[in-house]
Write an enzyme that holds these catalytic residues in place. Structure first.
Site, PDB file in Angstrom:
ATOM      1  N   ALA A 105       1.999   0.575   3.290  1.00  0.00           N
ATOM      2  CA  ALA A 105       0.954   1.458   2.778  1.00  0.00           C
ATOM      3  C   ALA A 105      -0.346   0.701   2.512  1.00  0.00           C
ATOM      4  O   ALA A 105      -1.435   1.230   2.727  1.00  0.00           O
ATOM      5  CB  ALA A 105       1.427   2.149   1.501  1.00  0.00           C
ATOM      6  N   TYR A 106      -0.232  -0.542   2.055  1.00  0.00           N
ATOM      7  CA  TYR A 106      -1.424  -1.311   1.685  1.00  0.00           C
ATOM      8  C   TYR A 106      -2.307  -1.649   2.883  1.00  0.00           C
ATOM      9  O   TYR A 106      -3.508  -1.333   2.873  1.00  0.00           O
ATOM     10  CB  TYR A 106      -1.020  -2.571   0.930  1.00  0.00           C
ATOM     11  CG  TYR A 106      -2.186  -3.441   0.526  1.00  0.00           C
ATOM     12  CD1 TYR A 106      -3.026  -3.055  -0.512  1.00  0.00           C
ATOM     13  CD2 TYR A 106      -2.444  -4.639   1.180  1.00  0.00           C
ATOM     14  CE1 TYR A 106      -4.102  -3.846  -0.890  1.00  0.00           C
ATOM     15  CE2 TYR A 106      -3.510  -5.442   0.808  1.00  0.00           C
ATOM     16  CZ  TYR A 106      -4.331  -5.036  -0.228  1.00  0.00           C
ATOM     17  OH  TYR A 106      -5.401  -5.822  -0.599  1.00  0.00           O
ATOM     18  N   PRO A 107      -1.781  -2.279   3.935  1.00  0.00           N
ATOM     19  CA  PRO A 107      -2.663  -2.558   5.077  1.00  0.00           C
ATOM     20  C   PRO A 107      -3.204  -1.301   5.731  1.00  0.00           C
ATOM     21  O   PRO A 107      -4.311  -1.306   6.275  1.00  0.00           O
ATOM     22  CB  PRO A 107      -1.779  -3.366   6.038  1.00  0.00           C
ATOM     23  CG  PRO A 107      -0.394  -3.102   5.605  1.00  0.00           C
ATOM     24  CD  PRO A 107      -0.444  -2.844   4.133  1.00  0.00           C
ATOM     25  N   SER A 118      -4.118   1.376   4.132  1.00  0.00           N
ATOM     26  CA  SER A 118      -5.258   1.784   3.300  1.00  0.00           C
ATOM     27  C   SER A 118      -6.447   0.858   3.504  1.00  0.00           C
ATOM     28  O   SER A 118      -7.598   1.290   3.516  1.00  0.00           O
ATOM     29  CB  SER A 118      -4.865   1.815   1.822  1.00  0.00           C
ATOM     30  OG  SER A 118      -4.616   0.509   1.321  1.00  0.00           O
TER      31      SER A 118
END
Length: 199
Positions: A153-155, A157
């Site tokens: 999810a982080y990369p 975003s």
């Protein structure tokens, strides 16, 4: 840009690069508005700045929500008279694989890291548009940063935030507002200061 007496709003200013930037700006005479979702760290940073003679105020709100962003922006306008620079540093980074991350964590990551930046860009950008100048810097994941394989999810975003930065610059630069994506590296403070001083 001479940073003295410039009003700079930083989201996620309670720790990390956000806190370091707040202190660096204050040392250069800027008026610093510090936002974070929790008062614990950000109020300590604010206290450190004011104890050294700097000017800073804390704004405790969740910038992933439009009402929270509007509250922060209005507060900064009321307290400082406007916004010259916006630094989007607020971010969350769940350590969960794509096959296991639940919908709430996925949405929360995108809401804070991407939607929060969109909301602050929109609200602060409207203020900057009125005076025909401003700078917005979005702090994105550095090329050397790694959360391991289980952090999908982080990369996602961060990639969205880079794309948003480029599009925002295309739309806002004709209005006198420049938008940058700045990697959160060991040199992020120097990089941000360099960009602003060359503005």
């Amino acid at each position: 840009m001479d940073l003295k007496n410039k009003v700079i709003l930083i989201t996620g200013a309670g720790k990390g690069a956000g806190a370091a930037l707040a202190k660096a700006f204050a040392e250069r005479g800027a008026l610093v508005a510090l936002n974070d979702i929790s008062p614990i760290n950000v109020e300590q940073v604010t206290a450190e700045i004011t104890a050294k003679g700097g000017k800073a105020r804390s704004y405790i709100e969740d910038i992933a929500k439009k009402v929270g962003v509007q509250y922060v922006i209005k507060g900064v306008e009321d307290d400082f008279g406007g916004i010259d620079v916006l630094v989007n540093h607020a971010a969350v980074a769940p350590h969960t694989s794509l096959l296991n991350v639940d919908e709430w964590d996925w949405h929360r990551t995108l809401d804070v890291n991407l939607t929060g930046a969109f909301l602050t860009i929109q609200s602060a950008g409207r203020i900057m548009r009125e005076k025909g100048s401003g700078a917005i810097l979005n702090i994105v994941a550095g090329s050397g940063s790694s959360l391991g394989e289980e952090a999908g999810a982080y990369p996602a975003s961060m990639a969205g935030l880079v794309a948003l930065s480029h599009q925002a610059d295309r739309e806002l630069s004709p209005l006198g507002i420049r938008v940058y994506a700045v990697e959160n590296s060991a040199d992020v403070v120097k990089d941000v200061i360099r960009i602003l001083e060359a503005q």
